[in-house]
Design a protein around this motif. Structure first.
Motif, PDB file in Angstrom:
ATOM      1  N   TYR A 199     -68.350  85.659 -55.882  1.00 13.14           N
ATOM      2  CA  TYR A 199     -69.594  84.990 -55.499  1.00 13.14           C
ATOM      3  C   TYR A 199     -69.278  83.711 -54.725  1.00 13.14           C
ATOM      4  CZ  TYR A 199     -74.350  83.250 -55.600  1.00 13.14           C
ATOM      5  OH  TYR A 199     -75.595  82.798 -55.213  1.00 13.14           O
ATOM      6  N   ARG A 200     -68.334  82.946 -55.220  1.00 14.90           N
ATOM      7  CA  ARG A 200     -67.981  81.671 -54.570  1.00 14.90           C
ATOM      8  C   ARG A 200     -67.513  81.897 -53.126  1.00 14.90           C
ATOM      9  NH1 ARG A 200     -66.610  76.906 -56.901  1.00 14.90           N
ATOM     10  NH2 ARG A 200     -66.333  77.926 -58.942  1.00 14.90           N
ATOM     11  N   THR A 201     -66.600  82.861 -52.933  1.00 17.57           N
ATOM     12  CA  THR A 201     -66.082  83.101 -51.584  1.00 17.57           C
ATOM     13  C   THR A 201     -67.151  83.708 -50.677  1.00 17.57           C
ATOM     14  OG1 THR A 201     -65.181  85.248 -52.279  1.00 17.57           O
ATOM     15  CG2 THR A 201     -63.712  83.348 -52.402  1.00 17.57           C
ATOM     16  N   GLY A 202     -67.993  84.584 -51.240  1.00 21.19           N
ATOM     17  CA  GLY A 202     -69.076  85.153 -50.447  1.00 21.19           C
ATOM     18  C   GLY A 202     -70.051  84.089 -49.984  1.00 21.19           C
ATOM     19  N   LEU A 203     -70.403  83.178 -50.874  1.00 25.51           N
ATOM     20  CA  LEU A 203     -71.332  82.115 -50.513  1.00 25.51           C
ATOM     21  C   LEU A 203     -70.725  81.214 -49.436  1.00 25.51           C
ATOM     22  CD1 LEU A 203     -74.008  80.674 -50.966  1.00 25.51           C
ATOM     23  CD2 LEU A 203     -72.959  79.444 -52.886  1.00 25.51           C
ATOM     24  N   ALA A 204     -69.429  80.963 -49.529  1.00 26.38           N
ATOM     25  CA  ALA A 204     -68.767  80.168 -48.492  1.00 26.38           C
ATOM     26  C   ALA A 204     -68.872  80.861 -47.133  1.00 26.38           C
ATOM     27  CB  ALA A 204     -67.306  79.932 -48.869  1.00 26.38           C
ATOM     28  N   ASP A 205     -68.704  82.191 -47.117  1.00 23.36           N
ATOM     29  CA  ASP A 205     -68.821  82.931 -45.860  1.00 23.36           C
ATOM     30  C   ASP A 205     -70.250  82.893 -45.323  1.00 23.36           C
ATOM     31  OD1 ASP A 205     -66.144  83.558 -45.982  1.00 23.36           O
ATOM     32  OD2 ASP A 205     -66.456  85.589 -46.747  1.00 23.36           O
ATOM     33  N   VAL A 206     -71.232  82.994 -46.216  1.00 24.87           N
ATOM     34  CA  VAL A 206     -72.629  82.884 -45.790  1.00 24.87           C
ATOM     35  C   VAL A 206     -72.882  81.530 -45.134  1.00 24.87           C
ATOM     36  CG1 VAL A 206     -75.002  82.660 -46.655  1.00 24.87           C
ATOM     37  CG2 VAL A 206     -73.555  84.530 -47.465  1.00 24.87           C
ATOM     38  N   ARG A 207     -72.386  80.479 -45.756  1.00 23.25           N
ATOM     39  CA  ARG A 207     -72.635  79.132 -45.232  1.00 23.25           C
ATOM     40  C   ARG A 207     -71.888  78.889 -43.924  1.00 23.25           C
ATOM     41  NH1 ARG A 207     -72.653  76.142 -51.198  1.00 23.25           N
ATOM     42  NH2 ARG A 207     -74.905  76.437 -51.550  1.00 23.25           N
ATOM     43  N   THR A 208     -70.704  79.485 -43.778  1.00 17.97           N
ATOM     44  CA  THR A 208     -69.990  79.373 -42.507  1.00 17.97           C
ATOM     45  C   THR A 208     -70.782  80.039 -41.386  1.00 17.97           C
ATOM     46  OG1 THR A 208     -67.822  79.285 -43.580  1.00 17.97           O
ATOM     47  CG2 THR A 208     -67.873  80.004 -41.284  1.00 17.97           C
ATOM     48  N   ALA A 209     -71.308  81.243 -41.669  1.00 25.11           N
ATOM     49  CA  ALA A 209     -72.113  81.942 -40.670  1.00 25.11           C
ATOM     50  C   ALA A 209     -73.380  81.154 -40.336  1.00 25.11           C
ATOM     51  CB  ALA A 209     -72.468  83.340 -41.173  1.00 25.11           C
ATOM     52  N   ALA A 210     -73.977  80.532 -41.346  1.00 25.32           N
ATOM     53  CA  ALA A 210     -75.169  79.724 -41.101  1.00 25.32           C
ATOM     54  C   ALA A 210     -74.854  78.544 -40.198  1.00 25.32           C
ATOM     55  CB  ALA A 210     -75.742  79.240 -42.431  1.00 25.32           C
ATOM     56  N   GLN A 211     -73.748  77.879 -40.473  1.00 31.07           N
ATOM     57  CA  GLN A 211     -73.353  76.729 -39.648  1.00 31.07           C
ATOM     58  C   GLN A 211     -73.106  77.147 -38.212  1.00 31.07           C
ATOM     59  OE1 GLN A 211     -69.708  74.813 -40.905  1.00 31.07           O
ATOM     60  NE2 GLN A 211     -70.281  72.877 -39.953  1.00 31.07           N
ATOM     61  N   GLU A 212     -72.452  78.295 -38.025  1.00 30.57           N
ATOM     62  CA  GLU A 212     -72.177  78.784 -36.669  1.00 30.57           C
ATOM     63  C   GLU A 212     -73.458  79.139 -35.932  1.00 30.57           C
ATOM     64  OE1 GLU A 212     -69.509  81.979 -37.411  1.00 30.57           O
ATOM     65  OE2 GLU A 212     -67.750  80.679 -37.665  1.00 30.57           O
ATOM     66  N   GLY A 214     -76.188  77.402 -36.246  1.00 32.28           N
ATOM     67  CA  GLY A 214     -76.981  76.188 -36.128  1.00 32.28           C
ATOM     68  C   GLY A 214     -77.892  75.923 -37.305  1.00 32.28           C
ATOM     69  N   ARG A 215     -77.584  76.555 -38.438  1.00 37.20           N
ATOM     70  CA  ARG A 215     -78.380  76.356 -39.642  1.00 37.20           C
ATOM     71  C   ARG A 215     -77.583  75.535 -40.656  1.00 37.20           C
ATOM     72  NH1 ARG A 215     -80.124  81.808 -41.984  1.00 37.20           N
ATOM     73  NH2 ARG A 215     -82.047  80.726 -42.580  1.00 37.20           N
ATOM     74  N   THR A 216     -78.209  75.197 -41.785  1.00 33.58           N
ATOM     75  CA  THR A 216     -77.538  74.432 -42.828  1.00 33.58           C
ATOM     76  C   THR A 216     -77.559  75.208 -44.140  1.00 33.58           C
ATOM     77  OG1 THR A 216     -79.510  73.286 -43.649  1.00 33.58           O
ATOM     78  CG2 THR A 216     -78.386  72.316 -41.733  1.00 33.58           C
ATOM     79  N   ALA A 217     -76.743  74.780 -45.083  1.00 33.48           N
ATOM     80  CA  ALA A 217     -76.712  75.422 -46.396  1.00 33.48           C
ATOM     81  C   ALA A 217     -78.081  75.366 -47.060  1.00 33.48           C
ATOM     82  CB  ALA A 217     -75.654  74.755 -47.279  1.00 33.48           C
ATOM     83  N   ALA A 218     -78.830  74.317 -46.814  1.00 34.32           N
ATOM     84  CA  ALA A 218     -80.144  74.170 -47.435  1.00 34.32           C
ATOM     85  C   ALA A 218     -81.144  75.197 -46.935  1.00 34.32           C
ATOM     86  CB  ALA A 218     -80.683  72.761 -47.182  1.00 34.32           C
ATOM     87  N   ASP A 219     -80.827  75.885 -45.828  1.00 35.89           N
ATOM     88  CA  ASP A 219     -81.729  76.907 -45.300  1.00 35.89           C
ATOM     89  C   ASP A 219     -81.686  78.198 -46.103  1.00 35.89           C
ATOM     90  OD1 ASP A 219     -82.566  75.318 -43.143  1.00 35.89           O
ATOM     91  OD2 ASP A 219     -80.854  75.949 -41.917  1.00 35.89           O
ATOM     92  N   ILE A 220     -80.699  78.347 -47.005  1.00 38.70           N
ATOM     93  CA  ILE A 220     -80.448  79.627 -47.666  1.00 38.70           C
ATOM     94  C   ILE A 220     -80.368  79.431 -49.180  1.00 38.70           C
ATOM     95  CG2 ILE A 220     -78.872  81.589 -47.847  1.00 38.70           C
ATOM     96  CD1 ILE A 220     -77.881  80.763 -44.999  1.00 38.70           C
ATOM     97  N   THR A 221     -81.209  80.133 -49.932  1.00 39.86           N
ATOM     98  CA  THR A 221     -81.171  80.098 -51.391  1.00 39.86           C
ATOM     99  C   THR A 221     -80.026  80.972 -51.896  1.00 39.86           C
ATOM    100  OG1 THR A 221     -83.563  79.772 -51.576  1.00 39.86           O
ATOM    101  CG2 THR A 221     -82.426  80.640 -53.507  1.00 39.86           C
TER     102      THR A 221
END
Length: 325
Positions: A199-212, A214-221
């Motif tokens: 879960y931890r590594t998957g969430l990190a990948d989600v947040r990396t894709a969001a940053q790329e 132009g989104r932020t971690a706060a955009d994704i629950t």
């Protein structure tokens, strides 16, 4: 961390003599106990209450909880009609809907459903993403839509959801492509990895894709599906979980635990198991209660609430806002 519950809408969870009308009382009790959300899942392969019907029934008899789909299978429905139904539930609930979606999985829970829907299995993920884009266009008042799978030169006026732009849409799935798509396109992530480290590594990948994108971690629950069973004597609960796994998934428990999050045992063990996912980044847990009749489901509902301090209480704002954060 918000704690919600998956409603036992499947006949396998009602018990032989169960009455699905009792789900209304179940949902109201969950809200009274402090749970933050009520989710309903989707399938055509086993008898169950259809999820949008269930959530529409709950909209007027609940006040605070988020009402969620987990996971809705959009390919089972015509897309414009589905957008109307979802907007209606969001409107009737006062903006408390969260729409988790999926494209189906290989094997008994995937291809047979596509055959029933008369849609091709191939390119199912691209179809899902475009369907969600069409929903969002309708919810925002678009009068046309042009895509690869859906092409409407003229769209009728659509029912406006309670919230401008519509309810948040989450994606279920843990494959690398799903992680990337979640980060780029979706408002939440609802997987069920059996290991908190994944879960931890998957969430990190989600947040990396969001940053790329132009989104932020706060955009994704960051959410989580997890099967839960509490017993003072865990050796007594294991056979029940075994029966639960076979009735709901057609798998022995040992196999289910390899592919889905399962947290079971004494109260302190379950609390510790959920805390490991919290420490890995999960902020909204949807608990599947490991029981096979409605009285046992309600017992597990109360037992889980009892071990959670302030169960399901949002850290700020109302439950729907927390789910969309």
């Amino acid at each position: 961390m918000d704690i919600g519950v998956l409603l036992p809408t499947g006949k396998a969870q009602w018990g032989t003599d169960g009455d699905p009308r009792e789900l209304i009382a179940f949902a109201r009790e969950a809200e009274e106990l402090g749970y933050s959300s009520l989710f309903a899942n989707d399938s055509l392969l086993s008898p169950r209450i259809e999820p949008l019907t269930m959530l529409a029934a709950l909209a007027p008899v609940t006040e605070r909880v988020t009402l969620g789909t987990g996971a809705l299978l959009p390919f089972l429905r015509r897309p414009v009609q589905a957008a109307q139904s979802l907007a209606s539930v969001d409107l009737l609930s006062g903006g408390r809907l969260a729409v988790a979606v999926g494209a189906g999985f290989p094997g008994r829970f995937g291809r047979p459903l596509y055959e029933l829907s008369q849609l091709p299995w191939e390119r199912r993920f691209a179809r899902l993403d475009e369907t969600v884009a069409l929903w969002r266009a309708l919810w925002s008042g678009a009068d046309s839509f042009r895509g690869e799978f859906h092409d409407f030169a003229a769209l009728p006026p659509a029912t406006a959801p309670f919230r401008p732009g519509g309810p948040p849409v989450w994606l279920g799935g843990g494959a690398p492509a799903a992680l990337a798509r979640t980060g780029r396109l979706y408002d939440g992530w609802l997987p069920y990895p059996p290991d908190p480290a994944d879960y931890r590594t998957g969430l990190a990948d989600v947040r990396t894709a969001a940053q790329e994108a132009g989104r932020t971690a706060a955009d994704i629950t960051p959410a989580l599906f997890v099967s839960v069973r509490i017993d003072d004597r865990p050796e007594q609960g294991r056979p029940v979980l075994e029966a639960y796994a076979k009735a709901n998934y057609g798998l022995p428990l040992e196999e289910l635990e390899k592919i889905q999050a399962v947290v079971a045992g004494a109260p302190e063990d379950v609390a510790a198991g959920l805390a490991r996912y919290r420490d890995a980044g999960a902020r909204h847990v949807v608990a599947r209660l490991g029981a096979l009749d409605l009285p046992s489901q309600r017992e597990q509902l109360r037992r889980l609430a009892a071990i959670l301090p302030e169960p399901g209480r949002p850290t700020g704002g109302n439950a729907a806002q927390c789910s969309a954060a």
